[in-house]
Design a protein around this motif. Structure first.
Motif, PDB file in Angstrom:
ATOM      1  N   THR A 174      -2.842   0.694  -4.158  1.00 58.87           N
ATOM      2  CA  THR A 174      -2.605  -0.676  -3.717  1.00 58.87           C
ATOM      3  C   THR A 174      -2.026  -1.450  -4.896  1.00 58.87           C
ATOM      4  O   THR A 174      -2.510  -1.306  -6.022  1.00 58.87           O
ATOM      5  N   LEU A 191       0.854  -1.179   0.000  1.00 61.43           N
ATOM      6  CA  LEU A 191       0.000   0.000   0.000  1.00 61.43           C
ATOM      7  C   LEU A 191       0.893   1.232   0.000  1.00 61.43           C
ATOM      8  O   LEU A 191       1.768   1.373   0.854  1.00 61.43           O
ATOM      9  N   ASN A 217       0.703   5.069   0.487  1.00 61.37           N
ATOM     10  CA  ASN A 217      -0.156   6.152   0.944  1.00 61.37           C
ATOM     11  C   ASN A 217       0.468   7.491   0.605  1.00 61.37           C
ATOM     12  O   ASN A 217       1.646   7.725   0.875  1.00 61.37           O
ATOM     13  N   ILE A 266      -4.728  -0.840  -7.567  1.00 64.52           N
ATOM     14  CA  ILE A 266      -5.992  -0.164  -7.251  1.00 64.52           C
ATOM     15  C   ILE A 266      -5.684   1.283  -6.847  1.00 64.52           C
ATOM     16  O   ILE A 266      -5.356   1.569  -5.699  1.00 64.52           O
ATOM     17  N   PRO A 267      -5.757   2.214  -7.820  1.00 61.46           N
ATOM     18  CA  PRO A 267      -5.584   3.620  -7.464  1.00 61.46           C
ATOM     19  C   PRO A 267      -6.859   4.150  -6.818  1.00 61.46           C
ATOM     20  O   PRO A 267      -7.959   3.871  -7.305  1.00 61.46           O
ATOM     21  N   THR A 268      -6.738   4.878  -5.711  1.00 63.69           N
ATOM     22  CA  THR A 268      -7.910   5.493  -5.072  1.00 63.69           C
ATOM     23  C   THR A 268      -7.600   6.972  -4.834  1.00 63.69           C
ATOM     24  O   THR A 268      -6.661   7.497  -5.421  1.00 63.69           O
ATOM     25  N   TYR A 269      -8.402   7.643  -3.995  1.00 60.66           N
ATOM     26  CA  TYR A 269      -8.232   9.088  -3.777  1.00 60.66           C
ATOM     27  C   TYR A 269      -6.766   9.459  -3.520  1.00 60.66           C
ATOM     28  O   TYR A 269      -6.196  10.291  -4.195  1.00 60.66           O
ATOM     29  N   CYS A 270      -6.188   8.823  -2.501  1.00 58.24           N
ATOM     30  CA  CYS A 270      -4.840   9.222  -2.103  1.00 58.24           C
ATOM     31  C   CYS A 270      -4.005   8.011  -1.698  1.00 58.24           C
ATOM     32  O   CYS A 270      -3.155   8.104  -0.826  1.00 58.24           O
ATOM     33  N   SER A 271      -4.300   6.865  -2.299  1.00 56.54           N
ATOM     34  CA  SER A 271      -3.475   5.686  -2.055  1.00 56.54           C
ATOM     35  C   SER A 271      -3.442   4.817  -3.308  1.00 56.54           C
ATOM     36  O   SER A 271      -4.299   4.936  -4.187  1.00 56.54           O
ATOM     37  N   MET A 277     -11.624   8.062  -8.490  1.00 57.83           N
ATOM     38  CA  MET A 277     -11.357   6.623  -8.469  1.00 57.83           C
ATOM     39  C   MET A 277     -12.588   5.858  -8.932  1.00 57.83           C
ATOM     40  O   MET A 277     -13.683   6.418  -9.028  1.00 57.83           O
ATOM     41  N   LEU A 278     -12.387   4.562  -9.231  1.00 56.30           N
ATOM     42  CA  LEU A 278     -13.513   3.677  -9.521  1.00 56.30           C
ATOM     43  C   LEU A 278     -13.595   2.639  -8.401  1.00 56.30           C
ATOM     44  O   LEU A 278     -12.575   2.181  -7.889  1.00 56.30           O
ATOM     45  N   GLY A 279     -14.812   2.285  -8.037  1.00 57.76           N
ATOM     46  CA  GLY A 279     -14.991   1.298  -6.973  1.00 57.76           C
ATOM     47  C   GLY A 279     -16.465   1.066  -6.755  1.00 57.76           C
ATOM     48  O   GLY A 279     -17.292   1.552  -7.545  1.00 57.76           O
ATOM     49  N   GLN A 336      -2.996  12.009   3.173  1.00 61.44           N
ATOM     50  CA  GLN A 336      -4.367  11.511   3.262  1.00 61.44           C
ATOM     51  C   GLN A 336      -5.387  12.643   3.219  1.00 61.44           C
ATOM     52  O   GLN A 336      -5.939  13.070   4.234  1.00 61.44           O
ATOM     53  N   LYS A 337      -5.606  13.119   1.983  1.00 67.00           N
ATOM     54  CA  LYS A 337      -6.538  14.213   1.740  1.00 67.00           C
ATOM     55  C   LYS A 337      -7.215  13.975   0.408  1.00 67.00           C
ATOM     56  O   LYS A 337      -6.593  13.437  -0.506  1.00 67.00           O
ATOM     57  N   ILE A 338      -8.464  14.414   0.292  1.00 69.20           N
ATOM     58  CA  ILE A 338      -9.134  14.349  -1.002  1.00 69.20           C
ATOM     59  C   ILE A 338      -8.851  15.662  -1.724  1.00 69.20           C
ATOM     60  O   ILE A 338      -9.453  16.690  -1.435  1.00 69.20           O
TER      61      ILE A 338
END
Lengths: 242, 290
Positions: free
Chosen positions: A53, A12, A14, A46-51, A134-136, A17-19
């Motif tokens: 994986t 992971l 990181n 798995i790209p997300t807001y601020c991380s 992100m997608l999820g 940790q902010k949008i």
């Protein structure tokens, strides 16, 4: 940026940790650089807001080796550009939405709750450009933000058992489009005639993280025309990219 | 060419699906991994009939289907022991079994385990999505119409020439209370040492509404500061997240690809097959290994 093990077969990464779109742009840039390196031991990302994986095959490399690889890829990718020049967006899309109460199941109640008119909600929703962070949640479900303060709203108290595909909803500071029929708790304000998930096509998903999206209000009549065009394969898909 | 379907499901059973290795690599688009919950048992069943290990199999949960088999085939059953019978005669598990055309395969009393795997030797004609026949978690009827078994579902399989009978020793009976090795999760440090001690000292019970998406674990609730918000982040197979109510949820193969609850721990990949064989009501404890 910190890297840590995430179970025995993933890591992971990181970011702060902010949008925030600048942070999300870094996530997407690093994800792209990692995919471009085509390391066969990386099984998924798995790209997300601020991380970010990253899943890997333990027989291909150790955690320590993977960390070194990632650091190198990151250094190469981010050396080319200063932070401020990381491209913020990939594609710009304009998505037609019909906000008629036949589709916008919660729009009237929301207007009442917010003590404004339905027209004002439509005006607010269509006057902002949103980023796909992100997608999820569901295949092809794009989390877009950020909603103007005046549109922010909680999820519904009791989720609906079935929200029709292509419904446009709001939750918190996010907006999104249901790619398929699904249960859900987002407040539904309209529907687009454009499918965002086309499982039988090579490119099944309309959105990718990093896209920029603006909604455009259309009438019920235009909704029907576009629906018909899509069904008969007459729809001009490039009209979305303007 | 075959114009008769090989398998005709006279009864569907409780939750019967077609599964394979799943869809890896599409999580970035929100597509769950899916695939057989007990990968070891599924691959072994395929080996016993001479199939590729990632061939589709039928995953049978707790209460088995009734299947009319309209073609001479070789089958093998592994995983949970659901008392399989052909034309009312018990058949062995963990070995190649030849089935005559027209026979009916049924299941009976559950003896142990939760999920049985039925492999059928041959080429499966089945609609895939993203290179996997595993039942999709959304729009199943559209994406993988053959993979969620209902009454009168049909599956077409072209039998390959029979192989010499294979067998493996049946594993010992599955235990109804297990200890599972875990690593610390990304938000491990969000929890107080007291809460962590609490998590590792209690025995959890698998809740009745547990399924392929996740196991809800019943126990004394964990106290933690739920205001320390977690921004939605990626989910890997075997992640244990703690809900706002203080209950752990162990995420399995059909789980969403992202989540926003704090992740206290992640089970080791080698523990997943045993977890797949736990039934609701059975017990689990976690053992910290790193």
């Amino acid at each position: 940026m910190t890297i840590q093990p995430y179970g025995a077969a993933a890591i992971l990464i990181n970011f702060e940790q902010k949008i925030q779109k600048e942070i999300n742009a870094q996530v997407i840039e690093l994800n792209k650089a990692i995919l471009a390196a085509q390391l066969s031991g990386i099984t998924y990302t798995i790209p997300t807001y601020c991380s970010l994986t990253i899943g890997y095959d333990r027989s291909a490399f150790s955690y320590e080796t993977l960390c070194l690889l990632i650091e190198n890829i990151k250094a190469a990718a981010f050396a080319k550009e200063t932070n401020s020049s990381i491209p913020l967006e990939d594609k710009r899309l304009t998505i037609p939405v019909c906000y008629d109460e036949a589709f916008g199941l919660d729009i009237a109640a929301m207007a009442q709750e917010k003590d404004c008119t339905v027209e004002e909600i439509i005006q607010l929703h269509t006057s902002t450009e949103y980023r796909v962070y992100m997608l999820g949640f569901l295949p092809g479900f794009a989390y877009m933000g950020r909603l103007p303060e005046a549109l922010a709203c909680p999820r519904r108290q009791s989720p609906r058992v079935r929200i029709p595909a292509k419904s446009v909803g709001l939750a918190g500071y996010q907006t999104g489009i249901y790619p398929s029929d699904a249960p859900g708790g987002w407040q539904i304000i309209g529907q687009t005639p454009v499918p965002t998930f086309m499982p039988n096509q090579e490119d099944a998903f309309l959105f990718q993280a990093g896209d920029q999206v603006q909604f455009q209000a259309i009438s019920k009549k235009d909704f029907l025309i576009i629906s018909k065009d899509i069904h008969s394969n007459q729809f001009n898909w490039s009209s979305l990219y303007v | 060419m075959y114009n008769s379907s090989t398998l005709h499901f006279l009864k569907a059973g409780l939750w019967t699906t077609v599964q394979d290795q799943g869809r890896i690599g599409h999580q970035a688009s929100g597509v769950p991994v899916s695939g057989a919950m007990d990968q070891g048992a599924a691959q072994l069943a395929n080996w016993l009939v001479g199939n590729d290990k990632n061939n589709p199999v039928i995953e049978i949960t707790l209460l088995g289907p009734s299947i009319q088999i309209n073609q001479a085939v070789q089958i093998a059953i592994t995983g949970a022991n659901l008392s399989p019978k052909v034309d009312n005669v018990p058949i062995p598990m963990y070995e190649t079994v030849a089935i005559e055309k027209g026979a009916i395969l049924k299941f009976g009393r559950i003896q142990n385990g939760c999920r049985a795997y039925l492999a059928v030797g041959g080429q499966w004609f089945i609609q895939k999505w993203l290179a996997s026949a595993s039942a999709a978690t959304t729009s199943t009827a559209k994406l993988t119409p053959d993979s969620l078994i209902k009454k009168d579902s049909l599956l077409t399989i072209q039998a390959t020439p029979f192989i010499e009978k294979r067998s493996t020793p049946a594993p010992p009976d599955y235990e109804s209370a297990i200890v599972v090795k875990v690593l610390s999760g990304p938000e491990f440090s969000h929890f107080s040492s007291q809460t962590i001690a609490h998590f590792f000292s209690q025995t959890y019970t698998i809740a009745n509404d547990s399924n392929r998406m996740g196991y809800r674990l019943l126990g004394k609730e964990l106290s933690f500061d739920s205001k320390q918000e977690v921004i939605s982040s990626g989910i890997v197979l075997g992640t244990i997240q703690i809900s706002n109510a203080g209950q752990p949820i162990l995420l399995m193969r059909d789980a969403q690809t992202t989540g926003g609850y704090p992740r206290i721990a992640v089970v080791l990949p080698e523990e997943l097959d045993r977890l797949a064989q736990l039934k609701p009501g059975e017990k689990i404890r976690f053992c910290f290994v790193g």
